[in-house]
Design a protein around this motif. Structure first.
Motif, PDB file in Angstrom:
ATOM      1  N   ALA A  55       0.836  -1.202   0.000  1.00 28.88           N
ATOM      2  CA  ALA A  55       0.000   0.000   0.000  1.00 28.88           C
ATOM      3  C   ALA A  55       0.872   1.254   0.000  1.00 28.88           C
ATOM      4  N   ALA A  56       1.993   1.212   0.731  1.00 33.21           N
ATOM      5  CA  ALA A  56       2.911   2.351   0.761  1.00 33.21           C
ATOM      6  C   ALA A  56       3.581   2.553  -0.589  1.00 33.21           C
ATOM      7  N   LEU A  57       3.688   1.495  -1.383  1.00 26.96           N
ATOM      8  CA  LEU A  57       4.264   1.614  -2.718  1.00 26.96           C
ATOM      9  C   LEU A  57       3.245   2.072  -3.754  1.00 26.96           C
ATOM     10  N   GLY A  58       2.004   2.311  -3.309  1.00 28.35           N
ATOM     11  CA  GLY A  58       0.985   2.849  -4.207  1.00 28.35           C
ATOM     12  C   GLY A  58       0.019   1.827  -4.759  1.00 28.35           C
ATOM     13  N   GLU A  62      -7.015   5.554 -15.747  1.00 25.83           N
ATOM     14  CA  GLU A  62      -5.792   5.710 -16.535  1.00 25.83           C
ATOM     15  C   GLU A  62      -4.592   5.050 -15.876  1.00 25.83           C
ATOM     16  N   ARG A  63      -4.685   4.857 -14.570  1.00 31.27           N
ATOM     17  CA  ARG A  63      -3.557   4.276 -13.823  1.00 31.27           C
ATOM     18  C   ARG A  63      -4.104   3.275 -12.822  1.00 31.27           C
ATOM     19  N   VAL A  64      -3.660   2.040 -12.909  1.00 27.94           N
ATOM     20  CA  VAL A  64      -4.141   0.981 -12.026  1.00 27.94           C
ATOM     21  C   VAL A  64      -2.946   0.265 -11.414  1.00 27.94           C
ATOM     22  N   ARG A  65      -2.906   0.237 -10.107  1.00 27.55           N
ATOM     23  CA  ARG A  65      -1.859  -0.517  -9.381  1.00 27.55           C
ATOM     24  C   ARG A  65      -2.571  -1.296  -8.270  1.00 27.55           C
ATOM     25  N   VAL A  66      -2.702  -2.581  -8.440  1.00 28.21           N
ATOM     26  CA  VAL A  66      -3.464  -3.412  -7.511  1.00 28.21           C
ATOM     27  C   VAL A  66      -2.641  -4.639  -7.123  1.00 28.21           C
ATOM     28  N   PHE A  67      -3.012  -5.217  -5.981  1.00 26.27           N
ATOM     29  CA  PHE A  67      -2.376  -6.471  -5.548  1.00 26.27           C
ATOM     30  C   PHE A  67      -3.416  -7.319  -4.848  1.00 26.27           C
ATOM     31  N   GLU A  68      -3.123  -8.592  -4.749  1.00 28.87           N
ATOM     32  CA  GLU A  68      -3.977  -9.516  -4.006  1.00 28.87           C
ATOM     33  C   GLU A  68      -3.115 -10.511  -3.262  1.00 28.87           C
ATOM     34  N   LEU A  69      -3.520 -10.778  -2.028  1.00 28.73           N
ATOM     35  CA  LEU A  69      -2.875 -11.794  -1.212  1.00 28.73           C
ATOM     36  C   LEU A  69      -3.923 -12.872  -0.956  1.00 28.73           C
ATOM     37  N   GLY A  70      -3.710 -14.045  -1.517  1.00 26.60           N
ATOM     38  CA  GLY A  70      -4.741 -15.075  -1.413  1.00 26.60           C
ATOM     39  C   GLY A  70      -4.198 -16.463  -1.627  1.00 26.60           C
ATOM     40  N   ARG A  71      -5.096 -17.415  -1.500  1.00 24.67           N
ATOM     41  CA  ARG A  71      -4.737 -18.828  -1.596  1.00 24.67           C
ATOM     42  C   ARG A  71      -4.998 -19.333  -3.004  1.00 24.67           C
ATOM     43  N   VAL A  72      -4.124 -20.226  -3.462  1.00 25.45           N
ATOM     44  CA  VAL A  72      -4.313 -20.897  -4.749  1.00 25.45           C
ATOM     45  C   VAL A  72      -4.390 -22.400  -4.490  1.00 25.45           C
ATOM     46  N   ASP A  80       4.338   6.855 -11.542  1.00 21.07           N
ATOM     47  CA  ASP A  80       4.313   7.959 -10.586  1.00 21.07           C
ATOM     48  C   ASP A  80       3.046   8.798 -10.678  1.00 21.07           C
ATOM     49  N   GLY A  81       2.150   8.489 -11.619  1.00 22.35           N
ATOM     50  CA  GLY A  81       0.968   9.308 -11.775  1.00 22.35           C
ATOM     51  C   GLY A  81       1.300  10.631 -12.440  1.00 22.35           C
ATOM     52  N   ARG A  97       8.189  14.757 -14.057  1.00 19.31           N
ATOM     53  CA  ARG A  97       8.492  13.646 -14.963  1.00 19.31           C
ATOM     54  C   ARG A  97       7.412  13.573 -16.030  1.00 19.31           C
ATOM     55  N   LYS A  98       7.848  13.330 -17.252  1.00 20.39           N
ATOM     56  CA  LYS A  98       6.884  13.212 -18.334  1.00 20.39           C
ATOM     57  C   LYS A  98       6.047  11.943 -18.154  1.00 20.39           C
ATOM     58  N   ALA A  99       4.787  12.045 -18.509  1.00 26.46           N
ATOM     59  CA  ALA A  99       3.896  10.897 -18.393  1.00 26.46           C
ATOM     60  C   ALA A  99       4.319   9.810 -19.365  1.00 26.46           C
TER      61      ALA A  99
END
Length: 805
Positions: free
Chosen positions: A506-509, A568-578, A610-611, A616-618
């Motif tokens: 979460a701290a990494l965005g 336009e910007r998606v940064r997601v994670f999941e912690l789960g069982r496989v 970085d959004g 910084r250029k997009a």
């Protein structure tokens, strides 16, 4: 299930308020989900009789009515209802009356006014205006000639309350007003009014031939013929009222009688048009290819797993669920056949879901209906039909094939006390069973209970413990603190918590997502390369048919969902069982044989890392942006990134992640094939790691701050362009420097555009900074030069490097 309080009190009337009855039922295991009045509050609405109704002089659709409300003088009321006519009695709102609140929540006050020039001294009301129903076709006509001027709330018993119960599946015996009253009597000790079912003497010899061919479908089948029935008779208002307060609208007299007995005693029944039955009835399992048009208009196809009632020509009814259209009663019906049966719960369960509908009858039969009173309930139905529709009853036909055996259940009093958590005596248990009308005998601290026919939920000792607890009262149970010592379980220092991992990402965005563990089958085959996924026997949806062995498909679905909504910007994670097949896994408390269930963590990055910002250029993130996030996630562990392949990732932009020589995950860019298939504008970056590798960490070992200044030396070596950074650093760290080398890192790479002196096109120059130090003394020039020389010799031998210049 819902019912009015007045109907419940007709069977059991304890000296309790409405709310106290609701609380008692809830604490007795019959949860009262909702308690509401039959009608909202309103005032000054009385019974009025229309004496005269004439056309309004200035309006075609209005009438001027003279209404008697018991005040001596007639009221002049202007009304637009089409059924306003002399002789009927209707609810009349007097001047100053407050009608139920409208959509704005404010009560509607009746005032003296004029409509098209004629004074109106009140208002004649419809059922909708009183919020009794949605009927707004005309005035609410009152039956039974109630006294003029009487309060409408008393006439229609509108101060009644409606109970809505949320019953668990084991409480089939409470799926009726009488069943709830029986429970209320046991819980409160109030007397229960026992119903009487006097037999109706047959006046005809009409009888229908019935053959029960499937005892495993129908254990008892009872019925009788009733001739010369007036199906156009009107259902009495008291019955309509009770049905409506149970949530059932009035249909016809015969249908209403059948529904009424079902709500009152929990007995579903069916009434056939006797003259439309061809030959006799055959109670059997269906046959492949047979079709049946149901009362709801649907035409279904049955098979050998569905019970039916058929005549000599066709299927007439779906056993225990719904009747068929072919033998439905109508206004032309003269002779009927009344049927009540015991259908085995196992023969009814799940059948409604096969045809995508449910019925009140099926809901009861699949939980268990009392098989002992089919005859008594048909006698009751017969008497109601004769009172309302007339008719001549034939002899009763009762066929018993196989009834459920109610095996005795034993309760150890000592065991009951242990489970309940308070001392209970043998007499207390016997008293509880007596109030519940459960036959019981005690001997040597063991009570043997024989369940009555209507109790399908009493099978084991714990069921009896629950019954004792319900009657004793959950409120009487003492609050006893636990006696076992509670010791905090400290996590090992070498292991991070999952919450720490979540906070780091979460701290990494990144934002956390939670997805189903069952996914589409083609995800597993295409994205995870799993040719044999674990399939679900009963998936909740066709697109959720297998268990996932990778989290990547779920993250891509989240990405697609957000992109479809202009993200336009998606940064997601999941912690789960496989879930992965593994023949070595055996069944334990936490595992299932043949299935390994590791925890994994996966992330996805799409768009500018970085959004939007000024410095910084997009642009789209690249492999190294995500690699930095993975390194931060694994830190302080040092991971090795080796070129590799994965079904979901770009062949040339994928790395296998290793820690201490063990493969722990994968990192890379989505394969162009899947990017095109998912219609993604740009390729997302994804990673997936074993959670055990992420939560593991080395315990820090503290060292004193060096007292002596380290020395730094830069070397530039020329190597073949196929030599990697890892190969070069591995060679440097393997040099024999006498323990002086503290660190080495690459800070410059040079590749020529064309061949030059000392540097060919297939070569590159790598510049590395070496940090040398000792903890006990300052380094001399000779020691530094020897260490640098050892490094140069090592890289020359290992990777074929030579010093530049």
């Amino acid at each position: 299930m819902q019912f009015p309080e007045s109907w419940l009190r007709a069977f059991c009337n304890p000296p309790l308020s409405t709310q106290q009855i609701a609380d008692t039922l809830t604490m007795g295991g019959l949860e009262v989900e909702e308690l509401r009045p039959v009608a909202p509050p309103f005032t000054r609405i009385v019974v009025g009789e229309i004496k005269e109704a004439v056309q309004h002089p200035n309006a075609d659709r209005l009438r001027v009515c003279q209404v008697d409300v018991g005040q001596g003088a007639l009221l002049n009321v202007v009304c637009g209802a089409p059924n306003a006519r002399p002789g009927i009695r209707v609810p009349t709102a007097l001047v100053g009356a407050e009608l139920p609140p409208g959509e704005d929540g404010q009560p509607f006050v009746i005032k003296l006014g004029k409509l098209r020039g004629v004074e109106s001294q009140g208002m004649l009301c419809s059922a909708r205006e009183l919020k009794l129903s949605e009927d707004h076709a005309g005035l609410l006509e009152l039956e039974g000639n109630p006294p003029v001027g009487a309060d409408i709330r008393e006439v229609l018993r509108l101060d009644d309350q409606v109970f809505t119960l949320k019953l668990t599946p084991n409480l089939a015996h409470a799926l009726s007003v009488y069943g709830v009253a029986r429970e209320l009597s046991a819980l409160t000790g109030a007397p229960l009014k026992e119903p009487a079912f006097p037999a109706v003497q047959p006046t005809t010899d009409a009888k229908l031939k019935v053959h029960v061919a499937a005892p495993d479908l129908c254990g008892r089948f009872s019925g009788r013929v009733i001739r010369n029935v007036n199906t156009k008779a009107k259902t009495p208002q008291w019955m309509v009222e009770r049905l409506e307060r149970c949530g059932q609208r009035s249909v016809t007299a015969l249908v209403d009688i059948s529904n009424y007995v079902m709500f009152e005693f929990g007995r579903p029944s069916h009434i056939f048009d006797y003259d439309r039955i061809h030959g006799g009835l055959d109670v059997r399992w269906g046959r492949q290819g047979e079709q049946l048009k149901l009362l709801n208009g649907n035409t279904i196809e049955v098979d050998g797993k569905v019970g039916v009632i058929a005549d000599d020509r066709e299927v007439e009814s779906l056993a225990g669920i719904m009747g068929g259209d072919a033998t439905a009663v109508s206004d032309d019906t003269r002779n009927v056949y009344v049927e009540a049966a015991f259908w085995w719960p196992e023969a009814v369960q799940g059948r409604s879901r096969r045809f995508n509908f449910s019925t009140d009858a099926g809901h009861r039969f699949e939980r268990g209906v009392d098989p002992s009173q089919t005859v008594e309930h048909i006698e009751y139905i017969t008497r109601l039909i004769q009172e309302i529709c007339g008719g001549e009853a034939g002899p009763m036909d009762d066929q018993v094939t196989r009834l459920p055996e109610r095996k005795p259940v034993q309760l150890r009093v000592s065991r009951a006390a242990k489970v309940i958590g308070m001392p209970v005596s043998e007499q207390q248990c016997l008293d509880a069973f007596a109030r519940l009308r459960l036959p019981a005998q005690a001997a040597g601290g063991v009570i043997t209970v024989t369940p009555p026919p209507y109790r399908f939920d009493l099978a084991i000792e714990e069921d009896l413990v629950e019954e004792v607890t319900r009657v004793v009262g959950y409120g009487a149970l003492p609050t006893t603190p636990p006696l076992a010592p509670i010791t905090a379980k400290l996590p090992p220092e070498a292991r991070r918590s999952r919450f720490a991992v979540r906070r780091l990402l979460a701290a990494l965005g990144y934002q956390e997502t939670i997805n189903f563990s069952f996914v589409e089958e083609h995800w597993e085959k295409e994205l995870a390369g799993n040719a044999d996924p674990i399939k679900l026997l009963n998936p909740i949806a066709s697109q959720m048919s297998v268990m996932r062995s990778s989290l990547l498909g779920s993250l891509l679905q989240v990405l697609k969902f957000n992109l479809d909504r202009k993200a336009e910007r998606v940064r997601v994670f999941e912690l789960g069982r496989v879930f992965v097949r593994d023949a070595s896994v055996q069944t334990t408390d936490t595992t299932v044989r043949g299935v390994r269930q590791p925890m994994k963590i996966a992330g996805l990055s799409y768009g500018d890392p970085d959004g939007l910002q000024w410095a910084r250029k997009a642009g789209q993130g690249d492999f190294y942006d995500l690699k930095g996030d993975v390194q931060a996630l694994l830190s302080p562990l040092q991971a090795e990134y080796v070129p590799g392949a994965h079904p979901a990732m770009h062949p040339g932009r994928c790395a296998i992640i290793r820690v201490d020589g063990r493969e722990v995950g994968v990192l890379g860019e989505l394969h162009p094939r899947w990017r095109q298939k998912w219609e993604l504008p740009h390729a997302p970056l994804v990673f997936e790691l074993d959670l055990d590798a992420v939560v593991a960490r080395r315990v820090p070992q503290f060292e004193p701050v060096p007292r002596f200044q380290p020395a730094e030396r830069d070397i530039a070596v020329i190597v073949n362009e196929k030599v990697t950074h890892d190969q070069l650093l591995a060679a440097i760290r393997g040099a024999d420097t006498g323990g002086l080398l503290r660190d080495a890192f690459l800070f410059d790479v040079y590749k020529p555009q064309q061949a030059s002196a000392g540097l060919a096109l297939h070569e590159k120059s790598l510049a590395v900074r070496l940090t040398l130090a000792r903890s006990d003394a300052t380094l001399t020039d000779e020691q530094i030069e020897a260490a640098v020389r050892a490094v140069v010799e090592r890289v020359t031998t290992e990777v074929g490097a030579r010093l530049r210049g």
